[in-house]
Design a protein around this motif. Structure first.
Motif, mmCIF file in Angstrom:
data_model
loop_
_atom_site.group_PDB
_atom_site.id
_atom_site.type_symbol
_atom_site.label_atom_id
_atom_site.label_comp_id
_atom_site.label_asym_id
_atom_site.label_seq_id
_atom_site.Cartn_x
_atom_site.Cartn_y
_atom_site.Cartn_z
ATOM 1 N N GLU A 148 61.319 45.515 17.374
ATOM 2 C CA GLU A 148 60.202 46.477 17.736
ATOM 3 C C GLU A 148 58.943 45.537 17.829
ATOM 4 O OE1 GLU A 148 57.242 50.061 16.454
ATOM 5 O OE2 GLU A 148 59.223 50.307 16.171
ATOM 6 N N GLN A 149 58.211 45.306 18.970
ATOM 7 C CA GLN A 149 57.251 44.350 18.830
ATOM 8 C C GLN A 149 55.893 45.053 19.535
ATOM 9 O OE1 GLN A 149 58.726 41.606 22.062
ATOM 10 N NE2 GLN A 149 60.313 40.797 20.254
ATOM 11 N N ASP A 150 54.888 45.312 18.460
ATOM 12 C CA ASP A 150 53.882 46.110 18.778
ATOM 13 C C ASP A 150 54.010 47.452 19.487
ATOM 14 O OD1 ASP A 150 53.178 43.354 18.022
ATOM 15 O OD2 ASP A 150 51.162 43.765 19.273
ATOM 16 N N GLY A 151 54.936 48.123 19.114
ATOM 17 C CA GLY A 151 55.457 49.353 19.767
ATOM 18 C C GLY A 151 56.498 49.438 20.674
ATOM 19 N N TRP A 152 56.747 48.296 21.406
ATOM 20 C CA TRP A 152 57.763 48.353 22.412
ATOM 21 C C TRP A 152 59.191 47.918 21.842
ATOM 22 C CZ3 TRP A 152 55.896 50.180 26.293
ATOM 23 C CH2 TRP A 152 54.431 49.875 26.771
ATOM 24 N N ARG A 153 60.188 48.674 21.853
ATOM 25 C CA ARG A 153 61.534 48.437 21.287
ATOM 26 C C ARG A 153 62.657 47.716 22.478
ATOM 27 N NH1 ARG A 153 63.073 54.029 20.031
ATOM 28 N NH2 ARG A 153 64.814 53.183 18.719
ATOM 29 N N TYR A 154 63.378 47.034 21.854
ATOM 30 C CA TYR A 154 64.194 46.324 22.597
ATOM 31 C C TYR A 154 65.754 46.219 21.768
ATOM 32 C CZ TYR A 154 60.038 44.856 25.000
ATOM 33 O OH TYR A 154 58.875 44.915 25.623
ATOM 34 N N ARG A 155 66.858 46.266 22.546
ATOM 35 C CA ARG A 155 67.790 45.722 21.789
ATOM 36 C C ARG A 155 68.604 44.788 22.712
ATOM 37 N NH1 ARG A 155 71.539 51.424 21.075
ATOM 38 N NH2 ARG A 155 70.370 52.167 19.197
ATOM 39 N N LEU A 156 69.338 43.871 22.122
ATOM 40 C CA LEU A 156 69.945 42.799 22.906
ATOM 41 C C LEU A 156 71.263 42.476 22.309
ATOM 42 C CD1 LEU A 156 69.833 40.358 24.763
ATOM 43 C CD2 LEU A 156 68.990 38.943 22.926
ATOM 44 N N ARG A 157 72.214 42.792 23.080
ATOM 45 C CA ARG A 157 73.791 42.848 22.603
ATOM 46 C C ARG A 157 74.675 41.894 23.462
ATOM 47 N NH1 ARG A 157 74.688 49.182 23.212
ATOM 48 N NH2 ARG A 157 75.126 49.095 25.535
ATOM 49 N N GLU A 158 75.604 41.675 22.960
ATOM 50 C CA GLU A 158 76.785 40.917 23.852
ATOM 51 C C GLU A 158 77.821 41.983 24.014
ATOM 52 O OE1 GLU A 158 79.206 36.946 23.037
ATOM 53 O OE2 GLU A 158 78.947 38.235 21.361
ATOM 54 N N ARG A 159 78.134 41.637 25.195
ATOM 55 C CA ARG A 159 79.159 42.445 25.927
ATOM 56 C C ARG A 159 80.630 41.663 26.478
ATOM 57 N NH1 ARG A 159 77.473 47.578 26.833
ATOM 58 N NH2 ARG A 159 79.850 48.443 26.793
ATOM 59 N N ALA A 160 81.683 42.016 26.270
ATOM 60 C CA ALA A 160 82.977 41.652 26.541
ATOM 61 C C ALA A 160 82.968 41.252 28.062
ATOM 62 C CB ALA A 160 84.200 42.465 26.028
ATOM 63 N N GLU A 161 82.682 42.277 28.895
ATOM 64 C CA GLU A 161 82.488 42.259 30.327
ATOM 65 C C GLU A 161 80.944 42.733 30.850
ATOM 66 O OE1 GLU A 161 86.002 42.549 33.262
ATOM 67 O OE2 GLU A 161 85.034 44.654 32.859
ATOM 68 N N ILE A 162 80.269 41.896 31.010
ATOM 69 C CA ILE A 162 78.931 42.280 31.236
ATOM 70 C C ILE A 162 78.708 42.514 32.920
ATOM 71 C CG2 ILE A 162 77.896 39.836 31.993
ATOM 72 C CD1 ILE A 162 76.257 42.667 30.035
ATOM 73 N N THR A 163 79.635 41.612 33.684
ATOM 74 C CA THR A 163 79.883 41.997 34.848
ATOM 75 C C THR A 163 81.490 41.735 35.165
ATOM 76 O OG1 THR A 163 79.190 39.875 35.885
ATOM 77 C CG2 THR A 163 77.709 41.500 36.019
ATOM 78 N N PRO A 164 82.067 42.171 36.423
ATOM 79 C CA PRO A 164 83.551 42.170 36.271
ATOM 80 C C PRO A 164 84.006 40.681 36.267
ATOM 81 C CG PRO A 164 82.885 43.257 38.139
ATOM 82 C CD PRO A 164 81.593 42.981 37.487
ATOM 83 N N GLY A 165 84.915 40.551 35.136
ATOM 84 C CA GLY A 165 85.584 39.217 34.465
ATOM 85 C C GLY A 165 84.694 38.318 33.884
ATOM 86 N N ALA A 166 83.294 38.755 33.539
ATOM 87 C CA ALA A 166 82.364 37.639 32.850
ATOM 88 C C ALA A 166 81.873 38.238 31.478
ATOM 89 C CB ALA A 166 81.149 37.417 33.802
#
Length: 308
Positions: A148-166
């Motif tokens: 949380e940054q001055d009221g703004w919230r974010y998540r950053l996460r890794e995914r096994a397939e963010i787009t097809p094959g990647a």
């Protein structure tokens, strides 16, 4: 690589308010990121009016630092990369796909930087408009990181397939946030929140390094293609601690972090826009550019009414 030898670092640091040591550290990175987002402006005016958005460092400094005007991600990230290079940071650029809850496959036209510092990686996203105020760490694994940054919230996460094959990463924000329902670097959509637990994917990216020549190619598409929303539409954003202003053509919206208060929206007349750009967004224009902008907005509004 990022032409930092041509950078007027003193002018940039004065503009963004940075007064700390000029050496690579997490404290410096956070302060530089925050200063850039809060003090340099974001807009699509040049793409809309001129279909020409130079990325050479001299043009960027004249426009964003000295001129008080706004630019979009390729401009902001190219300038910020030169600053990080001057400080001695280790980093590489990437390009992401803006999603904003959409299920469509969109082109990778969003520029970002990944900084490597003391064995950790940090995502710098200074060119989104409604940008994160500070870097967010890339924490490997499914859990990722939430901040949380001055009221703004974010998540950053890794995914096994963010787009097809990647494999890749995705940045999320609350689905009910002020930017919900937009895609394609800001084009409106209505495809849902993109996540099942109250979060929405803002953009995703792989860690394939990108270079200035890649930015130039993507920037040409964004500034000139009829398929790019920025080539024919005014879009301006200014994020502050707890507040976000968005001007989408003639609609001005002000939202607050956390969603506790309803957004305030006002429709403008074309002639009001130059004043709003100066007063609300801190963007300066010449008299000639202001006249061009008013005329283009009036023409867009007339075309929209004719097609309704």
């Amino acid at each position: 690589m990022w032409n930092s030898e041509a950078l007027d670092l003193d002018a940039y640091l004065k503009k963004t308010g940075y007064e700390g040591p000029r050496e690579p550290s997490l404290e410096a990175l956070r302060a530089l990121h925050r200063g850039h987002v809060l003090e340099l402006r974001w807009s699509t005016v040049d793409a809309m009016l001129h279909h020409d958005v130079p990325l050479d460092l001299s043009s960027l400094q004249d426009k964003l630092v000295a001129g008080g005007r706004g630019g979009y991600c390729f401009e902001h990230v190219s300038l910020f990369a030169a600053v990080l290079e001057a400080f001695g940071f280790e980093f590489f650029a990437v390009q992401g796909r803006v999603v904003m809850g959409s299920e469509k496959m969109l082109p990778a036209t969003h520029a970002l930087l990944v900084v490597e510092l003391d064995g950790r990686r940090w995502l710098c996203d200074v060119g989104f408009g409604a940008s994160m105020l500070e870097p967010v760490e890339l924490v490997p694994g499914g859990a990722g990181s939430e901040v949380e940054q001055d009221g703004w919230r974010y998540r950053l996460r890794e995914r096994a397939e963010i787009t097809p094959g990647a494999r890749g990463w995705e940045l999320l924000q609350p689905a009910s946030g002020p930017e919900a329902g937009r895609d394609g670097d800001g084009a409106a959509n209505g495809d849902g929140d993109g996540d099942g637990d109250g979060w929405m994917v803002r953009h995703n990216f792989t860690l394939t390094p990108q270079y200035p020549v890649d930015f130039r190619a993507s920037n040409h598409f964004v500034a000139t293609s009829s398929h790019s929303p920025f080539s024919h539409r005014l879009y301006v954003q200014r994020v502050l601690p707890g507040t976000l202003h968005i001007l989408d053509e003639l609609r001005l919206t002000t939202s607050t972090a956390g969603g506790g208060l309803p957004a305030v929206t006002r429709d403008l007349e074309p002639a009001e826009v130059p004043g709003v750009l100066a007063e609300t967004f801190g963007i300066q224009q010449s008299e000639e550019e202001a006249r061009l902008l008013v005329a283009r907005l009036a023409a867009n509004a007339a075309a929209s009414r004719a097609s309704a």
